[in-house]
Design a protein around this motif. Sequence first.
Motif, PDB file in Angstrom:
ATOM      1  N   UNK A 189      -4.691  -7.483  -3.854  1.00 31.05           N
ATOM      2  CA  UNK A 189      -5.858  -7.221  -2.940  1.00 31.05           C
ATOM      3  C   UNK A 189      -6.230  -5.743  -3.555  1.00 31.05           C
ATOM      4  N   UNK A 224      -7.560  -3.047  -2.544  1.00 30.87           N
ATOM      5  CA  UNK A 224      -7.178  -2.113  -1.701  1.00 30.87           C
ATOM      6  C   UNK A 224      -5.668  -1.553  -1.929  1.00 30.87           C
ATOM      7  N   UNK A 225      -4.875  -2.362  -2.089  1.00 28.33           N
ATOM      8  CA  UNK A 225      -3.329  -2.224  -2.342  1.00 28.33           C
ATOM      9  C   UNK A 225      -3.331  -1.384  -3.746  1.00 28.33           C
ATOM     10  N   UNK A 250       5.039  -3.039 -11.162  1.00 33.12           N
ATOM     11  CA  UNK A 250       6.115  -2.575 -10.075  1.00 33.12           C
ATOM     12  C   UNK A 250       5.690  -3.676  -8.940  1.00 33.12           C
ATOM     13  N   UNK A 251       4.452  -4.317  -8.809  1.00 35.96           N
ATOM     14  CA  UNK A 251       4.066  -5.172  -7.799  1.00 35.96           C
ATOM     15  C   UNK A 251       3.956  -6.610  -8.257  1.00 35.96           C
ATOM     16  N   UNK A 254       5.992  -8.796  -7.645  1.00 33.98           N
ATOM     17  CA  UNK A 254       6.678  -9.534  -6.577  1.00 33.98           C
ATOM     18  C   UNK A 254       5.643 -10.044  -5.625  1.00 33.98           C
ATOM     19  N   UNK A 255       4.524  -9.367  -5.725  1.00 34.22           N
ATOM     20  CA  UNK A 255       3.346  -9.859  -4.564  1.00 34.22           C
ATOM     21  C   UNK A 255       2.912 -11.052  -5.093  1.00 34.22           C
ATOM     22  N   UNK A 295       2.717 -14.825  -5.477  1.00 36.21           N
ATOM     23  CA  UNK A 295       3.380 -16.080  -5.110  1.00 36.21           C
ATOM     24  C   UNK A 295       3.868 -16.932  -5.963  1.00 36.21           C
ATOM     25  N   UNK A 296       5.072 -17.039  -5.734  1.00 36.15           N
ATOM     26  CA  UNK A 296       5.736 -18.240  -6.839  1.00 36.15           C
ATOM     27  C   UNK A 296       5.261 -19.622  -6.752  1.00 36.15           C
TER      28      UNK A 296
END
Lengths: 401, 378
Positions: free
Chosen positions: B299, B301-302, B371-372, B374-375, B377-378
Amino acid sequence: MYNVILINVDELWLKGKNRNVYFKTLKTHAKDVLKSYHQGNLDFSNILQRLVIKSETNFSDETIKALESIPGIHSINLAREVEKDLDKVLAEAIEEFKQIKNKNFTFKVFTARSDKTFPQNSMEVNRWLGHHLLENFPDIKVDVHDPEVSLEVKILPDSIFISTKKLMGIGGQPLGASGHLVTMLSGGLDSPVASFLMAKRGCKQTFAFFYSYPFVGEEVLDKILKLTSIISKYQRRCKLYIIPFGEFQKIITKEVREEYRTVMFRKFMIDCSNLLAQNVGAQAILTGDALGQVSSQTIGNIALLDQVSQRPIFRPLIGFNKAEIVQVSKEIGTYETSIIPHDDACSLFAPKHPIIRPNEKYWNDFTRDHPYTENLIKCLEQAMVYDVNLKGEINPIEAKD
Amino acid sequence: MLYLDYAATAPVRGQALKVLKEKFTNDFANPSSSHKLGRKINKEIEAIREGFIKSLNGDKYHFIFTSSATESNNMVIKGLDYVKGDQVWVSFGDHPSVLAPVKTLETFGVKIVGIPTDSYGRVDEEKLIFSLNESVKLIILTHVNNLSGNYIDVVSLARKIKKTRPDVFIHVDAVQGFGKYPLDLSGAEVDSISVSAHKIGGPKGISGLYILKNKTINPLLDGGGQEYGLRSSTLAGPLMFSFYEAYKEISHDQKKHFEYVKILYEKVKEMLGDNIPGVLFPFPYGGPFILTMIIPELPSDVLVRHLEMIDIFVASSSACSSKVKGFNPTFQALGIDEKYHKNVIRVSFSEIVKLESIDFFIEKVLEILNDLTFLKKK
């Protein structure tokens, strides 16, 4: 228009020896509210297990509305104080009846004579007033069983109170009579409703919001402040902690298995709430969980979370359907704010397949190896703390350097 | 602080700020006053008015000062005389200050027609000319689009339109291109042009409108008859002088600035394109002042908030309309698939941005994205 208020206390009949403390708790709360809303002198007395408040000036609607939200109040009578003269009582009763919009209502006069020296007894007063009221209002009828208007007349040693206006309070127990909770707010529909329900049971609350900035935006804070302002009217001054959680969530995410993310976030929020409870002297944690509503609210996950919490977790909505929660939220006025859309960190982090039946060994090993106590303490230390006054006005408390 | 949101607004340039302070302090008189002080200022204002005109070879135009480009756009769009059945042509990917006033015309029976565009949000000129008809009253062209960075050679397009339909009114919103792209008005092909000070380092609260001298519009504001009677209001002298100062500075080395900004643009596009898996640049023909990109699954915004935490500022969509929920009609009109509407990032440049700042920006964006991960989706 009304310069006398009679407050009827709820559940007083349940109480034994602690009745006085109970009554006093409610009285101080009412006093506090009146002092912040009402201009003019106030006179408090107890008459027949009721709290009677007299003022030289009339009470505003705003003041009365604020009183209605006080936990433990069964109902409020708005009354006029009249000299001990039945003609004058009749005159005031006529004034009172004139204000009723519907012209052909049924009514009943109910007199309580606590001053036994008054020449007429209760029945005589009922009959006399009823008779004259019927003469003055040809369209009204007497119905002693289920009247639309009930004229209550209280004959006291110094004066007579008459009242037709009875407003129902939220009932329950006086605030503080049942201890202190840390309430986990989320910005959704459930937690404000949970807060209201436990306020009714007399629980003073400190509010905690776990703020996932930079994963969510500042607009969620506006929502939390608004919601807190609304539900704080069932409290008697309270505090709101906005606890920064985004950076910490990032740390957890990197360590924990993806399917455990959500429930693990919950776990650490509960840990943090327990730390806060310790700081503010709260005895339990309050959440808006309803069974099975989302994956972290399954029995399996609830059981695990209960095991890690040092304090009981209250879940007053556990057996509520969503529609029932919506219903209450509309009644208490939080609905419109709760449904404002906002970025939700949970859905951002949400795993594709969140764990429903967690593996106990993995859970135990992880929580044992990753207490994160220091991180949680840091989160709490960095919290923005707000003070909410009796009117629901919110002000930040300056941080102690 | 690293500011990369120049398409939203820019800081006031040094000289422009100096002029602002000087004029507010000393030359504060009302230019309409008949005393010496007023007369002097009035004369100076007429001189800069002339300066704005000369710089674009716009001898056939009046230059009118307004308070904002939104006002300039409204003035023209609402100021023309319409009859029922008239058509106004506009691109639905344009700025709200164009689209919203156009929408109000519907109540007078005016028909709003979308200008044909291709899948990159560019005006399809051939199709546009081909579809012109007798009912077209007003055509609004955006010189440089604030999201796509797409540029239209408005003079050349207007010439083609007028060849088929000489009486159509052509209004240009030139807010993003003014001072940055060349514009030659000597042929009087377009009828009016909105420009703004704050996008080029002038103060907020002052803008302009070029309008052909032989065209009339009904004024929005009546009063003392300033600005040829087209816009009454006390002349905001200090703002005007400051606007002109900023304009002189940006347009002086226009070509040099353009080439420099292109280097910044290409560097960011290349480095992020090479290093962010799946990144999309939906407007390959846009730039160089505006670079829009899509990072699927993140996103915008993030990312914007992670950047603001380290004092880097970019936009997640047009500053006027950015808010919480998904679908964005402007993105849609510009050809961006709805599934990406929450993933659009806009970086916009100025010649005052240093090359090493761009390196820093690229480094930080990649660091954050790393760093992100992980957001995803696998």
